[in-house]
Design an enzyme around this catalytic site. Sequence first.
Site, short mmCIF file in Angstrom:
data_model
loop_
_atom_site.label_atom_id
_atom_site.label_comp_id
_atom_site.label_asym_id
_atom_site.label_seq_id
_atom_site.Cartn_x
_atom_site.Cartn_y
_atom_site.Cartn_z
N GLY A 246 0.80 -1.21 0.00
CA GLY A 246 0.00 0.00 0.00
C GLY A 246 0.84 1.27 0.00
O GLY A 246 0.38 2.31 0.45
N ARG A 253 15.52 8.35 -6.48
CA ARG A 253 15.24 9.79 -6.66
C ARG A 253 13.86 10.18 -6.15
O ARG A 253 13.50 11.35 -6.20
CB ARG A 253 15.38 10.16 -8.15
N HIS A 280 2.90 -11.31 1.25
CA HIS A 280 3.00 -9.85 1.28
C HIS A 280 4.46 -9.38 1.23
O HIS A 280 4.75 -8.30 0.71
CB HIS A 280 2.35 -9.29 2.54
N ASP A 303 -2.94 -9.21 9.20
CA ASP A 303 -3.88 -8.60 8.25
C ASP A 303 -4.89 -9.65 7.80
O ASP A 303 -5.34 -9.67 6.65
CB ASP A 303 -3.13 -8.02 7.05
N ILE A 336 -3.84 -7.94 -3.67
CA ILE A 336 -3.88 -8.78 -2.48
C ILE A 336 -4.91 -8.19 -1.52
O ILE A 336 -4.96 -6.98 -1.31
CB ILE A 336 -2.50 -8.86 -1.82
N GLY A 338 -5.74 -8.88 2.02
CA GLY A 338 -5.59 -9.40 3.37
C GLY A 338 -4.81 -10.70 3.39
O GLY A 338 -4.38 -11.23 2.36
#
Length: 411
Positions: A246, A253, A280, A303, A336, A338
């Site tokens: 997320g 940069r 994840h 999660d 994804i 959870g």
Amino acid sequence: MKPVSHTRPVTVIRGRVLLENGLAEDSAVAVAGTEILYAGSENGLDAALAAADLSSEPAVNDIRLARGQLAVPGLVDLHCHGGYGVDFPSADVAAARTALHRMHAAGTTTVLASLVTAAPADLLSGLEMLSGLAAAGDIAGIHLEGPFLAAARCGAQDPRWLRSPDREFAAALIAAGKGYLRTMTYAPELPGADELVDLLTSHSVVPSLGHTAASADDAGASLARAAAGLSTQAGRVPTVTHLFNGMDPIHHRAPGAVTAALRAARAGSAVVELIADNTHLDPFVVASMFELLGAENIVLVTDAMAAAGLADGSYRLGPAEVQVRNGVARLDSGSIAGGTAGMLDLVRNSVAAGVPLESALRSASEVPARVLGKAGQIGSLSVGAAADILLLDADLRLLRVLRRGVWISEA
């Protein structure tokens, strides 16, 4: 310290124990009622029992751990949307309690129940239901993942209900939580985010930076503001919701929020969540984070959504339909949606990745307890702490669970 009178039988566990100062052989934990009466060297146990006011000669349930087995604190999950077929955002009290019992029996003795972004009325009703569970002691409180999140990094969050922070609605959410709203995920680049952080910290709610496309400067400034707001609250600091997920990837940069989160955690002014489910995050990343940041600045979180603990199939995450294939939960878009692993799975995965056992366990118990402001009350085997104890075998498989002084099972 004045002795506490205990009338319930005493349970004593002897062997290898994760104490406050580390894993130790020839140790003992004694439980009377719902609390830990003694934790330390086995040599000091008899004197501690003799000094305690146990009202009468207690009946002692003595458990000697076999070679390779160990006793550790009950695990603490700060980010959990459900499991065992139950979606907290849409569940009723009975269904939520059924799922929570199975989570407790699987070793997660403390759960912070999470809500995803949804329609305002649904968020308010979800807070109402979960606050009742918190009042009853079924959960440790509530985590709101949204609705003040960035559309560019919404992931599985429903974009229809995303919005910029506004004080009136934020205050209504806090009020609906009845004092049990513990953390809220927010995007610091949104208009009104600074005022939101101030409001949250003034109500002892931990701001958790996440689902954000913020620059490094904006993310760093917001974490510093949140840390300052929490500075009088027993060492509590802001958190970072499922680090790397997320968020924009690091670019040399355009370093983004991830870099700011790493710097803050390294400085001890933030704690980052890691979903160590091998989906994840790559295991190499998990091990690297422990090496770079230290276990004291990391919390392992699941999660978890409704499919956790069950087979592949179709499930819900708030208003969204989720497909689980090979243990991975995704929306039709491919995002994804959870996790499906349990807290003990995350500990085993972390250790397999090269994280020291003691570090993985602390990030799954002691550190999240500190985030909740409950250091010494849960998440550790120390005198006066809740009697939440897991007995594990040499492969870190669960043998037995003691929660609040009671042995429990999934049945």
